[in-house]
Every structure is written in structure tokens, then in C-alpha cells.
Design a protein around this motif. Structure first.
Motif, PDB file in Angstrom:
ATOM      1  N   SER A  61       0.845  -1.254  -0.027  1.00 18.84           N
ATOM      2  CA  SER A  61      -0.089   0.087  -0.207  1.00 18.84           C
ATOM      3  C   SER A  61       0.774   1.114  -0.036  1.00 18.84           C
ATOM      4  O   SER A  61       2.219   1.272   0.235  1.00 18.84           O
ATOM      5  CB  SER A  61      -0.840  -0.067   1.184  1.00 18.84           C
TER       6      SER A  61
ATOM      7  N   LYS B 276       0.538  -6.774  -6.963  1.00 17.60           N
ATOM      8  CA  LYS B 276      -0.479  -6.518  -5.728  1.00 17.60           C
ATOM      9  C   LYS B 276       0.059  -5.134  -5.285  1.00 17.60           C
ATOM     10  O   LYS B 276      -0.681  -4.753  -4.032  1.00 17.60           O
ATOM     11  CB  LYS B 276      -0.594  -7.492  -4.914  1.00 17.60           C
TER      12      LYS B 276
ATOM     13  N   SER C 265       0.850  -0.897  -4.841  1.00 21.05           N
ATOM     14  CA  SER C 265       0.208   0.428  -5.205  1.00 21.05           C
ATOM     15  C   SER C 265      -1.307   0.282  -4.739  1.00 21.05           C
ATOM     16  O   SER C 265      -2.237   0.681  -5.803  1.00 21.05           O
ATOM     17  CB  SER C 265       0.198   0.634  -6.542  1.00 21.05           C
ATOM     18  N   THR C 266      -1.738  -0.344  -3.716  1.00 24.58           N
ATOM     19  CA  THR C 266      -2.994  -0.236  -3.207  1.00 24.58           C
ATOM     20  C   THR C 266      -3.342   0.946  -2.156  1.00 24.58           C
ATOM     21  O   THR C 266      -2.408   1.320  -1.469  1.00 24.58           O
ATOM     22  CB  THR C 266      -3.212  -1.557  -2.504  1.00 24.58           C
ATOM     23  N   GLU C 267      -4.565   0.952  -1.825  1.00 18.46           N
ATOM     24  CA  GLU C 267      -5.173   1.957  -0.638  1.00 18.46           C
ATOM     25  C   GLU C 267      -4.877   1.223   0.705  1.00 18.46           C
ATOM     26  O   GLU C 267      -4.800   0.088   0.618  1.00 18.46           O
ATOM     27  CB  GLU C 267      -6.337   2.405  -1.027  1.00 18.46           C
TER      28      GLU C 267
ATOM     29  N   GLN D 209      -5.860  -0.319   3.969  1.00 17.25           N
ATOM     30  CA  GLN D 209      -6.751  -1.469   4.092  1.00 17.25           C
ATOM     31  C   GLN D 209      -8.177  -1.006   4.351  1.00 17.25           C
ATOM     32  O   GLN D 209      -9.258  -1.434   3.879  1.00 17.25           O
ATOM     33  CB  GLN D 209      -6.292  -2.397   4.965  1.00 17.25           C
TER      34      GLN D 209
ATOM     35  N   SER E  48      -8.708  -0.701   0.014  1.00 13.52           N
ATOM     36  CA  SER E  48      -7.661  -1.985  -0.327  1.00 13.52           C
ATOM     37  C   SER E  48      -7.375  -1.748  -1.844  1.00 13.52           C
ATOM     38  O   SER E  48      -6.606  -2.788  -2.352  1.00 13.52           O
ATOM     39  CB  SER E  48      -7.928  -3.469   0.341  1.00 13.52           C
ATOM     40  N   GLY E  49      -8.236  -1.221  -2.624  1.00 10.73           N
ATOM     41  CA  GLY E  49      -8.082  -1.380  -3.894  1.00 10.73           C
ATOM     42  C   GLY E  49      -6.967  -0.761  -4.601  1.00 10.73           C
ATOM     43  O   GLY E  49      -6.237   0.140  -3.955  1.00 10.73           O
ATOM     44  N   PRO E  50      -6.751  -0.750  -5.798  1.00  8.12           N
ATOM     45  CA  PRO E  50      -5.665  -0.086  -6.447  1.00  8.12           C
ATOM     46  C   PRO E  50      -5.856   1.445  -6.252  1.00  8.12           C
ATOM     47  O   PRO E  50      -6.716   1.754  -6.425  1.00  8.12           O
ATOM     48  CB  PRO E  50      -5.679  -0.766  -8.040  1.00  8.12           C
TER      49      PRO E  50
ATOM     50  N   GLY F  51      -0.494   6.812  -7.687  1.00  9.09           N
ATOM     51  CA  GLY F  51      -0.213   5.201  -7.623  1.00  9.09           C
ATOM     52  C   GLY F  51       0.854   5.205  -8.519  1.00  9.09           C
ATOM     53  O   GLY F  51       1.256   6.112  -9.253  1.00  9.09           O
TER      54      GLY F  51
ATOM     55  N   THR G 228       2.782  -1.102 -11.598  1.00  5.51           N
ATOM     56  CA  THR G 228       3.285  -2.534 -10.762  1.00  5.51           C
ATOM     57  C   THR G 228       4.058  -3.348 -11.855  1.00  5.51           C
ATOM     58  O   THR G 228       3.793  -3.150 -12.909  1.00  5.51           O
ATOM     59  CB  THR G 228       1.737  -3.246 -10.258  1.00  5.51           C
TER      60      THR G 228
ATOM     61  N   TYR H 266      -7.910  -4.169 -11.295  1.00  9.39           N
ATOM     62  CA  TYR H 266      -6.395  -3.938 -10.983  1.00  9.39           C
ATOM     63  C   TYR H 266      -5.694  -3.666 -12.342  1.00  9.39           C
ATOM     64  O   TYR H 266      -6.137  -4.066 -13.391  1.00  9.39           O
ATOM     65  CB  TYR H 266      -5.733  -5.090 -10.304  1.00  9.39           C
TER      66      TYR H 266
END
Length: 379
Positions: A81, A120, A122-124, A126, A130-132, A139, A142, A154
Motif C-alpha cells: 500500500s 499486488k 500500489s493499493t489503498e 486497508q 484496499s483497491g488499487p 499510484g 506495478t 487492478y
């Protein structure tokens, strides 16, 4: 309350455990769990803060024998993240030193998990979904062994060139050097849960046709190169761990054995890891795909750890829905694993080890500041 200091240790959970020159005081260990709470931008990106100090030191005061600090990225683009910890610069090293010093003062062994999130990343945070994270929210692109996105929402990852693969191997080694400088005594390489190393291992995510794809030998090449690079810079007298997903729960639910990484392959890799200088396998499962069918239940991952231990002789730690003192004691006493790694249970109860000592009648030294609460004192 804790038992008096003079009470002898008579149970498995509170037997010390030695790997190389390092002795861990008991078999109740803390699994790495991301806190998603580091600074996101600027010179302090990836740096620990007061939250991390409180989080880790409270579990040390609670008597945990070994604490593995959460997945810590070897590069900015390796973060899971945007708010993950990192070990790619010296500012991050300096900030970690007070934590490792406190853990050692309390008799807890400080360890850290080094990883690269691969596709997996470069996510937000939790609790924010939690998405990209899109480019406009800082971001980043990846990376993965093959250009296969983790899920529909993603983005497609960039396929790594062999030169970039070698660059990442070097980043793992550099992070291990920094971990030593920060005061850690155990390093764990994160090869589980569908992050970069696990993406190379599984044929489900590795469609390469070069020396890093196809056969078992090729799919494990990157993992072993990372192990060799880290072992080369990590002191000979200190242990190296490797975390693996023993299965990604694809083959177990289909007749097509090409679908995913298997328990049989885990045993094969464990034997190789032992030859390459890994001292303990941290055995988890899953994480490669978002919708695998996983038959969870108390201790559901323990049999995978037990099989590795029995068939390879490599020491193992078991993890996954281990929540009760007697359950944990049985796992170690019966030789199912050499230690238990507690995750969510230690979030619920930072003093689990002290509770276990009371329940089992074991000796667990209290901090001197708490001696007034020792059982031989008046209520």
C-alpha cells in the motif's frame, strides 16, 4: 498474574529455541502484519512512527519471544500500500532503531519481513478499501513476472525484464544490510500470499518462457537468487527465515495440476531453501488470487508446516487461526511445528504470552516496573 520467577519451565511453548547463534526465549512469536500507517509522501515515506513503536513494544512487554515487523518494502514500488514501511534508505533505518532497542531490552528478538508486492502493489490503505490507487492519487506502475492483473479492477502489471529481476534481487540484499544496521536479528523473505516471489513460483501467474518460467527449477530461480543474495550479506551467525504459501488453493480445487503452486512443490522448495541457508520456513497459504476457495478452521494451515518439517527436516513455524493457549501448546509439544506465529490473536491480546504462562504454569519474567503485580505480592 504471572507465576513467580523461580517456577521452572515445564512446557513446550516456553522452551527457548536456538537457530544458529541466536536463542529465542519462547515459541510464541508474532507474525508480520501490515499496519498501513507509515508516512506516504516526501522524505519520510515508508518511515515508522509512534503508532509502530507502541504497536510492537506493547507485544514485547507482553512477553512475545520473537516479533517479525510487518512486510517492509525493498523499494518504493515494492510497497503493498502507499502507507507501507520501507527499507530503501537510511532515514528508515534510523527510525527503526528505537523499536529494535526496546524489543531487545525486554528480551524479545526483533525480526523483520522484507518483501516486494509485485502485481499486488500500489493499493489503498486497508480500511479505505484496499483497491488499487490510481495515478492521480500517486499510484505507480506495478511489476510482475507476467502481465496478468490480480483482479478485474487492478491494472495490468509490467512484465519484468531479466535486468529488472536482477535489480530487485539487489534491492533485497541492500534492504537486508539496512535491517542489520537497524538492529534486527532475524530477516524473513516474503515469498507468500501472491506477492512478487510467489508470483514467480506459481504457474498460474508465471507464464514466462525464459529461464524464470515454465519448469519448477525455473519458477523457483528468482526465490533462490533472492535467498542467496540476502544470505551473502546477512551474518552467518544469524538466522534467515522464508515465508511461503504452501498452496494457493487452486490445484486442491481442480483436476488441472497446472493451475497453481502445490504442497508437493513446497516440500521440494523447502529442501532447496535449506541447502541455500534458510533456517526456518514460515508456512502460510493462499493470497495468489482473490477468490480461491479456502477451507478455513482452527489451525487449518498447520498440516502443511508439519509435512515440511517431517519430510525435509527444515524447522517450521505454523500460522493461521491459532487462537487458544492449549491449541498452541499442543502444536509445539506434538512436534507439528517448532513455533507458532500468532497474528490477529496478538492484535486482540498483546499479552497472550503472559496469559499462556499463567495458564500453563510457566516462568515468564515480568518487567521490573510491574513487579508489584507479581503473584507473590499482596493483592
Amino acid at each position: 498474574m504471572d507465576t513467580p520467577v523461580e517456577t521452572p519451565v515445564t512446557n513446550a511453548l516456553f522452551q527457548p529455541y536456538t537457530l544458529r547463534s541466536l536463542t529465542i526465549p519462547n515459541r510464541i512469536w508474532m507474525a508480520p502484519m501490515c499496519q498501513y500507517s507509515a508516512e506516504v509522501f516526501g522524505p519520510n515515506a515508508g518511515v515508522v512512527n509512534d503508532w509502530h513503536f507502541s504497536h510492537y513494544t506493547s507485544r514485547a512487554t507482553g512477553g512475545t519471544g520473537l516479533i517479525l515487523v510487518e512486510a517492509t518494502a525493498v523499494s518504493p514500488e515494492g510497497r503493498i500500500s502507499i502507507a507501507d514501511l520501507g527499507l530503501w534508505n537510511d532515514t528508515q533505518v534510523e527510525a527503526l532503531r528505537p523499536i529494535t532497542a526496546f524489543l531487545k531490552e525486554r528480551g524479545t528478538v526483533p525480526g523483520i519481513q522484507l518483501g516486494h508486492a509485485g502485481r499486488k502493489a500500489s493499493t489503498e490503505q486497508q480500511w479505505l478499501g484496499s483497491g488499487p490507487v490510481p495515478p492521480e492519487r500517486h499510484g505507480w506502475q506495478t511489476l510482475a513476472p507476467s502481465p496478468l492483473p490480480f483482479d478485474e479492477e487492478y491494472p495490468e502489471p509490467e512484465e519484468l525484464t531479466t535486468d529488472r529481476i536482477q535489480e530487485i534481487v539487489g534491492q533485497f540484499a541492500a534492504a537486508a544490510r539496512r535491517a542489520l544496521s537497524a538492529g534486527f536479528e532475524v530477516v524473513e523473505i516474503h515469498g507468500a500470499h501472491g506477492y512478487l516471489i510467489g508470483e514467480f513460483l506459481s504457474p498460474h501467474t508465471n507464464h514466462r518462457t525464459d529461464e524464470y518460467g515454465g519448469s519448477f527449477e525455473n519458477r523457483t530461480r528468482f526465490a533462490l537468487e533472492v535467498v542467496d543474495a540476502v544470505r551473502a550479506v546477512w551474518p552467518e551467525d544469524l538466522p534467515l527465515f522464508f515465508r511461503i504459501s504452501a498452496t494457493d488453493w487452486l490445484t486442491e480445487n481442480t483436476e488441472d495440476e497446472r493451475e497453481g503452486w502445490t504442497a508437493d512443490e513446497t516440500v521440494r522448495l523447502a529442501a532447496l531453501l535449506r541447502e541455500h541457508g534458510v533456517d526456518l520456513l514460515d508456512v502460510s497459504t493462499g493470497g495468489l488470487v482473490p477468490h480461491a476457495r479456502i477451507p478455513t478452521g482452527p489451525g487449518y494451515q498447520v498440516p502443511f508446516a508439519t509435512r515440511v518439517r517431517e519430510e525435509t527436516g527444515l524447522p517450521v513455524a505454523a500460522v493461521g487461526l491459532i487462537t487458544e493457549v492449549r491449541q498452541a501448546e499442543k502444536i509445539v509439544a506434538n512436534g507439528e511445528a517448532d513455533a507458532v506465529l500468532l497474528g490477529r490473536e496478538l492484535l486482540r491480546d498483546p499479552y497472550f504470552a503472559r496469559r499462556a504462562a499463567r495458564e500453563l504454569g510457566a516462568d515468564l519474567q515480568m518487567p521490573p516496573q510491574y513487579h508489584g503485580a507479581a503473584p507473590h505480592r499482596a493483592a
